[in-house]
Design a protein around this motif. Structure first.
Motif, mmCIF file in Angstrom:
data_model
loop_
_atom_site.group_PDB
_atom_site.id
_atom_site.type_symbol
_atom_site.label_atom_id
_atom_site.label_comp_id
_atom_site.label_asym_id
_atom_site.label_seq_id
_atom_site.Cartn_x
_atom_site.Cartn_y
_atom_site.Cartn_z
ATOM 1 N N MET A 66 0.306 -0.985 0.254
ATOM 2 C CA MET A 66 0.148 0.115 -0.066
ATOM 3 C C MET A 66 0.739 1.470 -0.206
ATOM 4 O O MET A 66 1.893 0.995 0.094
ATOM 5 N N LYS A 67 0.375 2.015 -0.360
ATOM 6 C CA LYS A 67 0.761 3.773 -0.228
ATOM 7 C C LYS A 67 0.806 4.312 1.232
ATOM 8 O O LYS A 67 -0.214 4.512 1.301
ATOM 9 N N GLU A 115 6.175 2.981 -0.734
ATOM 10 C CA GLU A 115 5.530 1.953 -0.908
ATOM 11 C C GLU A 115 5.075 1.337 0.783
ATOM 12 O O GLU A 115 6.588 1.521 1.499
ATOM 13 N N PRO A 146 4.533 -1.861 3.175
ATOM 14 C CA PRO A 146 3.851 -3.274 3.902
ATOM 15 C C PRO A 146 1.870 -3.086 4.578
ATOM 16 O O PRO A 146 1.368 -1.756 5.240
ATOM 17 N N GLU A 147 1.732 -3.907 3.672
ATOM 18 C CA GLU A 147 -0.119 -3.983 4.469
ATOM 19 C C GLU A 147 0.361 -4.249 6.039
ATOM 20 O O GLU A 147 0.165 -4.826 6.806
ATOM 21 N N PRO A 148 -0.489 -3.967 7.233
ATOM 22 C CA PRO A 148 -0.780 -3.365 8.741
ATOM 23 C C PRO A 148 -1.271 -5.183 8.224
ATOM 24 O O PRO A 148 -2.612 -5.942 7.453
ATOM 25 N N VAL A 149 -0.899 -6.095 9.648
ATOM 26 C CA VAL A 149 -1.133 -6.951 10.056
ATOM 27 C C VAL A 149 -1.531 -7.047 11.382
ATOM 28 O O VAL A 149 -0.838 -6.660 12.317
ATOM 29 N N VAL A 195 -7.491 -4.285 11.460
ATOM 30 C CA VAL A 195 -7.390 -3.020 10.923
ATOM 31 C C VAL A 195 -8.522 -2.819 10.174
ATOM 32 O O VAL A 195 -9.581 -3.628 9.422
ATOM 33 N N ASP A 248 -10.563 -0.625 6.747
ATOM 34 C CA ASP A 248 -9.099 -0.208 5.377
ATOM 35 C C ASP A 248 -10.235 1.189 5.331
ATOM 36 O O ASP A 248 -11.323 1.633 5.070
ATOM 37 N N LYS A 296 -10.136 4.349 3.140
ATOM 38 C CA LYS A 296 -10.196 5.319 1.930
ATOM 39 C C LYS A 296 -9.431 6.363 1.667
ATOM 40 O O LYS A 296 -8.717 6.263 0.862
ATOM 41 N N THR A 329 4.332 7.535 8.985
ATOM 42 C CA THR A 329 2.917 7.936 7.596
ATOM 43 C C THR A 329 2.482 9.292 8.897
ATOM 44 O O THR A 329 2.363 9.249 10.012
#
Ligand SMILES: [Zn+2]
Length: 65
Positions: A1-2, A17, A19-22, A29, A31, A33, A58
């Motif tokens: 993800m950005k 770029e 990593p997707e969070p886990v 988590v 989502d 937008k 971030t």
């Protein structure tokens, strides 16, 4: 993800770029937008890495799901 990230005083934020969070135990988590910047993000960038426990950071916590 950005993610737009602050990497240091005097540097423009960078679109990286990441990593997707886990989620960990007991976490979820969401989502998101979009996330907007506010004066808190600007303050962190102006004060700089002295106030940051970790970099890159971030940016954006005004979220819309
Ligand atoms: Zn805010």
């Amino acid at each position: 993800m950005k993610a737009w990230q602050f990497e240091g005083t005097g540097k423009p934020i960078s679109l990286n770029e990441v990593p997707e969070p886990v989620p960990g135990p007991g976490e979820v988590v969401i989502d998101v937008k979009a996330a907007g910047l506010c004066h808190s993000d600007i303050m962190y960038m102006e004060v700089g890495e002295v106030s940051m426990p970790f970099l890159p950071m971030t940016q954006g916590h005004e979220n819309a799901a």
